[in-house]
Design a protein around this motif. Structure first.
Motif, PDB file in Angstrom:
ATOM      1  N   VAL B 162       0.851  -1.193   0.000  1.00 12.50           N
ATOM      2  CA  VAL B 162       0.000   0.000   0.000  1.00 12.50           C
ATOM      3  C   VAL B 162       0.884   1.239   0.000  1.00 12.50           C
ATOM      4  CG1 VAL B 162      -1.805   1.271   1.211  1.00 12.50           C
ATOM      5  CG2 VAL B 162      -1.792  -1.198   1.302  1.00 12.50           C
ATOM      6  N   GLY B 163       1.967   1.151   0.773  1.00  7.43           N
ATOM      7  CA  GLY B 163       2.825   2.315   0.950  1.00  7.43           C
ATOM      8  C   GLY B 163       3.663   2.659  -0.259  1.00  7.43           C
ATOM      9  N   THR B 165       2.746   3.515  -2.985  1.00  3.41           N
ATOM     10  CA  THR B 165       2.171   4.639  -3.710  1.00  3.41           C
ATOM     11  C   THR B 165       2.614   5.956  -3.098  1.00  3.41           C
ATOM     12  OG1 THR B 165       0.294   4.417  -2.264  1.00  3.41           O
ATOM     13  CG2 THR B 165       0.096   3.456  -4.441  1.00  3.41           C
ATOM     14  N   PHE B 166       3.120   5.844  -1.890  1.00  3.84           N
ATOM     15  CA  PHE B 166       3.487   6.999  -1.103  1.00  3.84           C
ATOM     16  C   PHE B 166       4.834   7.514  -1.624  1.00  3.84           C
ATOM     17  CE2 PHE B 166       5.908   7.518   3.056  1.00  3.84           C
ATOM     18  CZ  PHE B 166       5.585   8.837   3.213  1.00  3.84           C
ATOM     19  N   THR B 168       7.236  10.612  -1.654  1.00  5.28           N
ATOM     20  CA  THR B 168       7.778  11.935  -1.361  1.00  5.28           C
ATOM     21  C   THR B 168       9.292  11.824  -1.285  1.00  5.28           C
ATOM     22  OG1 THR B 168       7.630  11.519   0.987  1.00  5.28           O
ATOM     23  CG2 THR B 168       5.767  12.657  -0.013  1.00  5.28           C
TER      24      THR B 168
END
Lengths: 473, 213
Positions: B162-163, B165-166, B168
């Motif tokens: 899921v992460g 997509t995170f 930064t």
């Protein structure tokens, strides 16, 4: 350099793993003292973070940090005396883990980045697991297993919640650092649906660690099986750290105008915890587990107060500070009782007033304080929460709250009176060393003092921390 | 367009089936390792961040998730010579049926996500959700402590997916911190496993019942 406050205990913790008994104990107290000084310097505002993307000094963090620091220093003094009297086999692991635990908790109070907060809170679980396993019995093994598994899985859900909040940023088209402070400022642009989902997961995740019912199952076992100084740390400060994660997310929700959503959930979980604690306190047979359930109750009170908002949030902050001070003193006192009677069962104790009069004073004052009687601070905190609840129209909630308080007081008083006065004939006076009673006295006196005189800077920090939730009056 | 990522992710979905259907711990551990390798290489396939720094981090993640964590559990088992068979509480047939339900539900919920970053990868969200819930299923469905730890790791793999997509700039350092926490957690669990085995001569958690209320 703000980061030094958690780096120092980390380094000394690693060193302590390789030290023999005496230098290890000395290092524990020394680190506690240095940490307290550093926290005060931080309070004075002389330090700036080197990595502002990850760490920041916030009012609520600073408040928690000072409480952690003071508690740890006093507990470390008690621990040196406690270790002399109890037979803990690998003492270096115990002292090392205590220091690492301090380091990770400090990191929680200073972290501003959502993920760094998660890393720090998960690290507290890992650092404290060896503390619970100290006695190496079958029961402590079970408690450790439950603690590590339940908390790790719970906190994994908080990680998912944190990721969902980054979704809320992506969809809302917000391009700010993933920190609590930046998100609170930009809260209005975040996608409300994902923010709500993120909050629920974070509440369930950190709520597990904070001991909110029905995710509290690990708490009584861990607090019951850990050596008393470790229980005092677990209950006095670890629960606050988990609360900090929820509080900061709640602040984002308030800034996003979703406080009725998050507030209601907090109130429901809070009341459930208070009710669960009331049920188990009545029929409790062990005094350390009794104190553990009382912690669940107090965490419920704090969650309820935060959910109520306004005056209630102010009361919750007061409860948070005073619960730390009073409950850790009670857990230390329970260590004395355990050494004196050699049993954790309430029925094996009695006549504490004759047997250990100095411990009795600490125990009874602690009991009065934790029950929410004046002149201790929890009284004011609970009163403000009840007033806040009535003012905001939560009559049913306030009713359940008051009813449970009465039940818990009755149950707790029954046990406390048994421990203190029953069995008046067995009156051999036991020896009580000074360093095993005065840390408790100092903790209780601090709580007492804070009722009559709140330092200006202290009250400013409290109000600053809660102004986000709609001001105080 | 069928992307390479989706092909490997479909293998992960099948591996969840394998983990539900198998009663051998060694198979379960291999499945976990395979999932670890796939989820940590997904960012590379997606071409998120192909700087040298990003690739190095991905490789380190792959090493830890795919090799070190499974190896950790494997050694813990080896050392204490535990029975190699595990049986879910509700039996294998019910498990398989649950898997089917899980895949359908994950595909349904995963389709609802409308995130710009992953719209090209139809299977990313369903797989992540299936890993998460499958891990929980494994965790709750077993009394064997090792299977519970493996369930926890599967959950973590799902969250990692899921992460991905995170995205930064600070992503790698933070992700690495999370990974170290998970690694340390698994190591502590392995130590506890060994102690449980020494104390009770088995890793059946139904033996842990002294602290009930």
């Amino acid at each position: 350099m703000v980061e030094i406050v958690f780096l120092i205990p980390f380094l000394t913790g690693v060193v302590a793993f390789f030290l023999p008994r005496r230098p290890g104990r000395l290092l524990l107290v020394l680190t506690g003292a240095v940490h307290l000084i550093l926290s005060l310097i931080l309070w004075a505002g002389w330090l700036e973070p080197v990595f502002p993307a990850y760490f920041a000094v916030t009012p609520e963090g600073l408040l928690s940090l000072i409480v952690i620091s003071l508690l740890f220093f006093l507990i470390s003094i008690y621990t040196t005396a406690y270790l002399k009297k109890s037979d803990i086999r690998s003492e270096n692991i115990f002292t090392g883990s205590m220091l690492l635990f301090l380091s990770t908790m400090t990191m929680v109070t200073l972290s501003d980045h959502i993920m760094v907060m998660w890393i720090a809170i998960e690290a507290t679980t890992l650092a404290s697991a060896p503390l619970i396993f100290t006695h190496r019995s079958a029961a402590s093994l079970e408690a450790t297993w439950k603690y590590v598994l339940v908390c790790s899985v719970g906190i994994a859900l908080a990680l998912l919640g944190s990721v969902l909040i980054t979704f809320a940023m992506d969809i809302g088209g917000v391009d700010v650092p993933v920190s609590f402070s930046a998100l609170t400022t930009a809260a209005r642009q975040l996608d409300p649906l994902w923010l709500k989902a993120g909050f629920v997961f974070i509440l369930v995740g950190y709520g597990t660690k904070m001991g909110l019912a029905p995710m509290h199952t690990w708490l009584p076992d861990a607090h019951g099986e850990a050596p008393s100084p470790a229980s005092a740390l677990l209950s006095g400060v670890l629960l606050n750290c988990a609360y900090l994660g929820i509080f900061k997310t709640h602040k984002i929700m308030i800034a996003a105008g979703l406080e009725s959503f998050s507030g209601t959930i907090l109130m429901v979980f809070g009341l459930m915890s208070i009710l669960a604690a009331a049920t188990f306190i009545l029929k409790q047979t062990e005094y350390k587990r009794l104190l553990a359930y009382s912690s669940i109750e107090n965490m419920g009170i704090i969650a309820f107060g935060t959910g109520v908002g306004g005056l209630g949030a102010y009361g919750a902050m007061l409860c948070l500070i005073h619960h730390s001070l009073i409950k850790s003193s009670l857990f230390l006192t329970s260590g004395n009782i355990l050494l004196g009677f050699g049993s954790r069962l309430i029925e094996d104790t009695g006549s504490l007033v004759r047997r250990m009069p100095r411990t009795f004073i600490a125990f009874f004052c602690g009991f009065v304080g934790i029950s929410g009687l004046p002149p201790f601070g929890i009284f004011i905190g609970e009163l403000l929460i009840i007033m806040g609840a009535f003012r905001n129209g939560h009559y049913v909630g306030a009713g359940i709250f008051i009813f449970s308080m009465c039940v818990i007081f009755a149950g707790f008083a029954n046990h406390a009176l048994k421990i203190s006065f029953e069995g008046y004939r067995t009156t051999v006076r036991m020896e009580e060393s000074a360093s095993m009673v005065w840390p408790q006295y100092v903790l209780l006196l601090t709580s007492l003092l804070l009722c009559f005189w709140i330092p200006d800077i202290f009250s400013r920090a409290i109000t600053q921390a809660i102004t986000a939730s709609g001001g105080v009056f | 367009m069928i992307h390479l990522v989706d092909i490997v992710l479909s293998l992960v979905l099948l591996s969840i089936l394998l983990s539900f259907g198998s009663n051998r711990l060694a198979v379960l551990i291999k499945v976990i390792g395979f999932q670890g390798v796939v989820v940590s290489s997904v960012p590379l396939f997606m071409g998120h961040d192909l700087s040298a720094f990003g690739i190095a981090f991905s490789l380190a993640t792959l090493l830890i998730r795919g090799m070190i964590i499974p190896l950790c559990i494997y050694l813990a088992i080896k050392k204490v010579a535990i029975r190699q068979e595990v049986e879910p509480i509700y039996g294998h047939h019910a498990s398989m049926l649950a898997w089917l339900g899980l895949i359908v539900a994950s595909a349904f919920i995963g389709g609802k996500f409308n995130l710009p970053a992953i719209n090209n990868h139809a299977l990313l969200m369903p797989t992540a959700i299936a890993l998460l819930t499958g891990g929980m299923f494994l965790l709750m469905g077993h009394r064997n402590a090792i299977a519970m730890v493996l369930g926890y790791i599967m959950m973590e793999n799902g969250i990692y997916l899921v992460g991905t997509t995170f995205s930064t700039s600070t992503r790698h350092i933070v992700e690495f911190g999370i990974l170290l926490d998970v690694l340390a957690g698994v190591m502590i669990m392995a130590v506890i496993l060994q102690n449980i085995k020494q104390q009770f001569d088995d890793v059946d958690t139904s033996l842990l019942r002294t602290l009930k209320e």
